[in-house]
Design an enzyme around this catalytic site. Structure first.
Site, PDB file in Angstrom:
ATOM      1  N   ASP A 204      -1.443  19.963  22.740  1.00 60.76           N
ATOM      2  CA  ASP A 204      -0.906  21.373  23.205  1.00 60.76           C
ATOM      3  C   ASP A 204       0.244  21.617  23.057  1.00 60.76           C
ATOM      4  OD1 ASP A 204      -1.977  23.819  24.731  1.00 60.76           O
ATOM      5  OD2 ASP A 204      -0.678  22.894  26.380  1.00 60.76           O
ATOM      6  N   GLU A 256      -3.245   1.648  15.889  1.00 62.96           N
ATOM      7  CA  GLU A 256      -3.476   0.443  16.466  1.00 62.96           C
ATOM      8  C   GLU A 256      -5.265   0.220  16.596  1.00 62.96           C
ATOM      9  OE1 GLU A 256      -1.622  -0.676  20.165  1.00 62.96           O
ATOM     10  OE2 GLU A 256       0.336  -0.188  19.232  1.00 62.96           O
TER      11      GLU A 256
END
Ligand code: GLC
Length: 546
Positions: A204, A256
């Site tokens: 956002d 990751e």
């Protein structure tokens, strides 16, 4: 699409405005139970992922964009355990889940802001937000001249005399992204949800996190060029270069995790070049292409947006996204149904303007869907768009809830008209949005004539919007030319847009006022309306196999 291309380069992502999608517990507000019950519908619609508007614990001053706890689900919507179940069940349906993350501001009820208020001026607790003394002899003037996006000054004074910054409502204090704890906290929140299986995040106000540390007044606007207003360069809070450092770290973090987790930025930028800066290889994966949403219904305007988008994003190796509607703008049948069908302005709030021809707007919306779903890259479908829902323009003032309505001093009605709960089935409100034994009415009233727009009424009706979206999405999955990849414009008269994608696919869109004879083809794959005598009528689109 190449089979090795990651999913987000070509995904069709369905936006779930959770309050208004489906109400599982009968309190008149959509929730996670509702989403879970509609997974079979979403599967048969043929979407790849869901972007879910904020579901976190929130006092709902801006319907969830004011987050009090990023690790809790608001009780209106469910629990963290239910969110985990949703993620698992969606994955079983082959659908990915992308929640919204709101890093620009928290709720004023967030523990950090409450601590900042209690601790007082100069405290470390205040350092996580943007507190300043006021101007003027008594400090009773805001620290600078910035306005809030929803009207009024962007500063509110607290009882001890300091002011805090809020680019949105006073209940949404802006965080200080110069503070290391803010970085650490959001990285921890991303990990919290990644480890629960979410496939990415919609970020956002991604372009707003970093402010000029001097907090200067807004510089004067540059002189207009060619009679057109020009934006600020070096704006003190929008789209500053420093935001990209944050997203480089987020990208590393996402990488990751297994399974191509990905980000999409809500970044309103002045140019496609500035947008491309968000989606570099070491930055975010994708960004909403609001230029496409804002384009007028005009062949030149649309073609320019498409060309600029593909050129700029191509330069940085990022896929385009295409979007026609979302929870912040007037639904596109109503935008396209106004004779001017003019260009929309960035972050424009809706003030009705000129007479509406909804039949025309809907015809154009059907054609726009075929354009959007055949352009190279990914696409977003805003809930209800596949049902052809119009903006509800005549909600009574007494039911309006968007903070824009109050903050603008009742000059702008705000965004409730595109957020009305979805009609699923039946002849009368709540049209299956809430269960039969519901204890409350839908949080916004649904129009009396929405029975024919329900998902149930449109299922199996070949002429319906729902069927058009289903057919287009299913062709898109099967056809090797669609999704990620390239396109070439074909030579056509000025009012007709036509492009080819390999192997053997052509999309045509007639934006002129004359019928246009379809070029040679081996078959017609799909048209936005029945084609008469091999000629594409005005405001009609076709997909051809060639
Ligand atoms: C974004 C959201 C909008 C919200 C605002 C403040 O623009 O899309 O709905 O009001 O941010 O968080």
């Amino acid at each position: 699409m190449s089979p090795t291309s990651p999913w987000w380069r070509s995904a069709v992502i369905y936006q779930v405005y959770i309050r208004s999608f489906a109400d599982g517990n009968g309190d008149g507000v959509g929730d996670i139970a509702g989403i879970r019950s509609r997974l079979p519908y979403l599967k048969s619609l043929g979407v790849d992922a869901l972007w879910i508007n904020p579901w976190y614990k929130s006092p709902m001053a801006d319907h969830g964009y004011d987050v009090a706890d990023y690790r809790e689900i608001d009780p209106l919507f469910g629990t963290v355990a239910e969110a985990e179940q949703l993620i698992e069940e969606a994955h079983e349906h082959g659908i990915r889940i992308i929640p919204d993350i709101v890093p620009n501001h928290t709720s004023d009820q967030h523990a950090w802001f409450q601590a900042a208020l209690a601790a007082g001026p100069g405290s470390p607790e205040r350092g996580r937000y943007i507190f300043r003394p006021g101007r003027g002899p008594d400090g009773d003037q805001p620290p600078n001249d910035w306005d809030s996006r929803f009207g009024g000054p962007a500063w509110t004074r607290v009882p001890d005399g300091e002011w805090y910054l809020h680019l949105f409502t006073p209940q949404q204090p802006d965080l200080n992204w110069q503070h290391p704890e803010v970085h650490a906290e959001f990285e921890s929140v991303l990990r919290f949800w990644f480890s629960r299986g979410v496939d990415g995040f919609r970020i956002d106000v991604a372009h707003g996190l970093v402010k000029d540390p001097d907090l200067p007044d807004l510089p004067p606007l540059p002189a207009p060029a060619d009679g057109q207003p020009r934006p600020h360069t070096d704006h003190p809070f929008w789209d500053r270069d420093e935001v990209h450092d944050i997203y480089r770290a987020w990208r590393k973090l996402a990488d990751e995790y297994p399974g191509d987790r990905s980000f999409v930025a809500e970044a309103w930028t002045d140019t496609p070049e500035r947008l491309a800066a968000y989606v570099r290889e070491d930055g975010l994966h994708t960004a909403f292409n609001f230029d496409f949403l804002m384009s007028s219904w005009d062949p030149k305007d649309l073609r320019t947006v498409i060309d600029d988008t593909l050129a700029m994003l191509g330069n940085v190796g990022a896929p385009a996204t295409w979007v026609l509607s979302n929870h912040d703008v007037m639904r596109h049948p109503n935008r396209y149904g106004r004779t001017a069908a003019r260009r929309w302005l960035a972050n424009e709030s809706y003030v009705p303007e000129g007479p509406l021809d909804l039949q025309l707007g809907t015809r154009r919306a059907r054609a726009a869907a075929l354009l959007m779903l055949s352009l190279p890259g990914g696409a977003y479908v805003y809930q209800g768009e596949e049902l052809g829902l119009p903006e509800v323009e005549d909600l009574p003032e007494s039911v309006l809830q968007d903070p824009v309505w109050e903050r603008s001093g009742h000059t702008e009605r705000g965004r409730d008209g595109c957020r009305v709960p979805i009609p699923w089935s039946g002849q009368a409100a709540p049209y299956g949005f809430s269960p039969d034994n519901a204890s409350a009415e839908p949080w916004l009233p649904q129009p009396a004539d929405w029975a024919e727009r329900s998902a149930e009424a449109q299922t199996g009706d070949e002429a319906s919007m729902l069927q058009l979206y289903r057919s287009a999405l299913s062709l898109r999955r099967e056809h090797p030319a669609l999704g990620d990849g390239g396109m070439t414009w074909l030579d056509t008269p000025a009012g007709v847009l036509a492009f080819r994608r390999e192997p053997g696919f052509v999309c045509l869109l007639n934006l002129s006022t004359e019928p246009y004879r379809l070029p040679d083809h081996t078959s017609i794959l799909l048209t936005s309306e029945p084609v008469d005598d091999g000629r594409l009528a005005p405001d009609q689109a076709a997909w051809l196999a060639v």
